[in-house]
Design a protein around this motif. Structure first.
Motif, short mmCIF file in Angstrom:
data_model
loop_
_atom_site.label_atom_id
_atom_site.label_comp_id
_atom_site.label_asym_id
_atom_site.label_seq_id
_atom_site.Cartn_x
_atom_site.Cartn_y
_atom_site.Cartn_z
N GLU A 1 0.84 -1.20 0.00
CA GLU A 1 0.00 0.00 0.00
C GLU A 1 0.88 1.26 0.00
O GLU A 1 0.61 2.22 -0.73
N GLN B 1 1.03 4.10 -2.86
CA GLN B 1 0.74 5.49 -2.50
C GLN B 1 1.88 6.40 -2.96
O GLN B 1 1.64 7.48 -3.53
N GLU C 1 -3.94 7.53 -11.13
CA GLU C 1 -5.22 6.90 -10.82
C GLU C 1 -5.12 5.38 -10.87
O GLU C 1 -5.76 4.68 -10.08
N GLU D 1 -3.84 4.37 -7.58
CA GLU D 1 -4.73 4.67 -6.45
C GLU D 1 -5.76 3.57 -6.22
O GLU D 1 -6.08 3.25 -5.07
N HIS D 2 -6.28 2.98 -7.30
CA HIS D 2 -7.33 1.97 -7.12
C HIS D 2 -6.84 0.77 -6.33
O HIS D 2 -7.46 0.42 -5.30
N GLN E 1 -4.35 0.64 -4.37
CA GLN E 1 -3.95 1.13 -3.05
C GLN E 1 -5.17 1.16 -2.13
O GLN E 1 -5.08 0.75 -0.96
N HIS E 2 -6.29 1.63 -2.63
CA HIS E 2 -7.51 1.66 -1.81
C HIS E 2 -7.97 0.24 -1.46
O HIS E 2 -8.43 0.00 -0.34
N LEU E 3 -7.81 -0.66 -2.40
CA LEU E 3 -8.18 -2.06 -2.12
C LEU E 3 -7.30 -2.64 -1.01
O LEU E 3 -7.79 -3.36 -0.14
N GLY F 1 -5.95 -0.99 1.36
CA GLY F 1 -6.45 -0.38 2.59
C GLY F 1 -7.67 -1.11 3.13
O GLY F 1 -7.80 -1.34 4.34
N GLN F 2 -8.58 -1.48 2.22
CA GLN F 2 -9.76 -2.24 2.64
C GLN F 2 -9.37 -3.61 3.17
O GLN F 2 -9.91 -4.07 4.19
#
Length: 186
Positions: free
Chosen positions: A44, A48, A130, A133-134, A136-138, A140-141
């Motif tokens: 992650e 980022q 972008e 970022e996708h 990276q957000h996953l 985080g989840q």
């Protein structure tokens, strides 16, 4: 050098030394989730950083493109002044001003092409940012799911509830599933 333990570390160590097989499973389960969490935190962070670098590249290229458009405006203003001078100048000087106008028009074409190229770089850098970022957000989840699973496993150590351990397993599986999906997005 001191080493700080997370709140669940003591519970896991205690459970590992206890004779209860459930406690041993909880200890192993928690250790696996903690290791996976470390890997996901690293990934992650890398994503980022990459997203920020690409976003920074986009901002830098946008600044350069804006500078080029400002330069274009300056050349355009100079061209307009040459047009005015050509109209007001005596006939024998008009050829000089017409040459100057042509020079400014050629510069404007070069500047415009360079500015458009920089704008394409902006779009590409934003697209690349972008794209990072996708996943990276996953990640985080996935980390959130794993954190819940670790917390539930720690509570399982205290309560000895097998149902709670199964719930922790489901949360861990959800985190694992999201992390696999995130890796597939790379």
């Amino acid at each position: 050098m001191s080493h700080e333990h997370a709140p669940h570390d003591h519970l896991v160590e205690h459970a590992a030394h206890a004779g209860d097989p459930l406690s041993r499973w909880v200890a192993v389960f928690t250790a696996i989730l903690a290791a996976l969490s470390g890997l996901l935190h690293y990934e992650e962070g890398v994503l980022q950083t990459q997203a920020l670098i690409f976003k920074n590249d986009a901002v830098l290229s946008q600044s350069k493109a804006s500078d080029q458009w400002g330069y274009y405006q300056a050349q355009s203003s100079k061209g307009h002044l040459m047009e005015l001078a050509a109209e007001l100048a005596p006939v024998q000087r008009q050829a000089f001003y017409r040459d100057q106008i042509a020079k400014y028009e050629d510069r404007k074409k070069e500047i415009s092409a360079k500015a458009r190229e920089l704008e394409k770089e902006v779009e590409e850098a934003n697209r690349r940012s972008e794209a990072k970022e996708h996943p990276q957000h996953l990640f985080g989840q996935a980390l959130a799911w794993l954190s819940v699973a670790i917390s539930l496993a720690a509570i399982t150590s205290l309560t000895g509830s097998r149902k709670l351990f199964w719930l922790a397993g489901l949360m861990g599986a959800a985190g694992l599933g999201v992390s696999v999906f995130a890796f597939m997005q790379l």
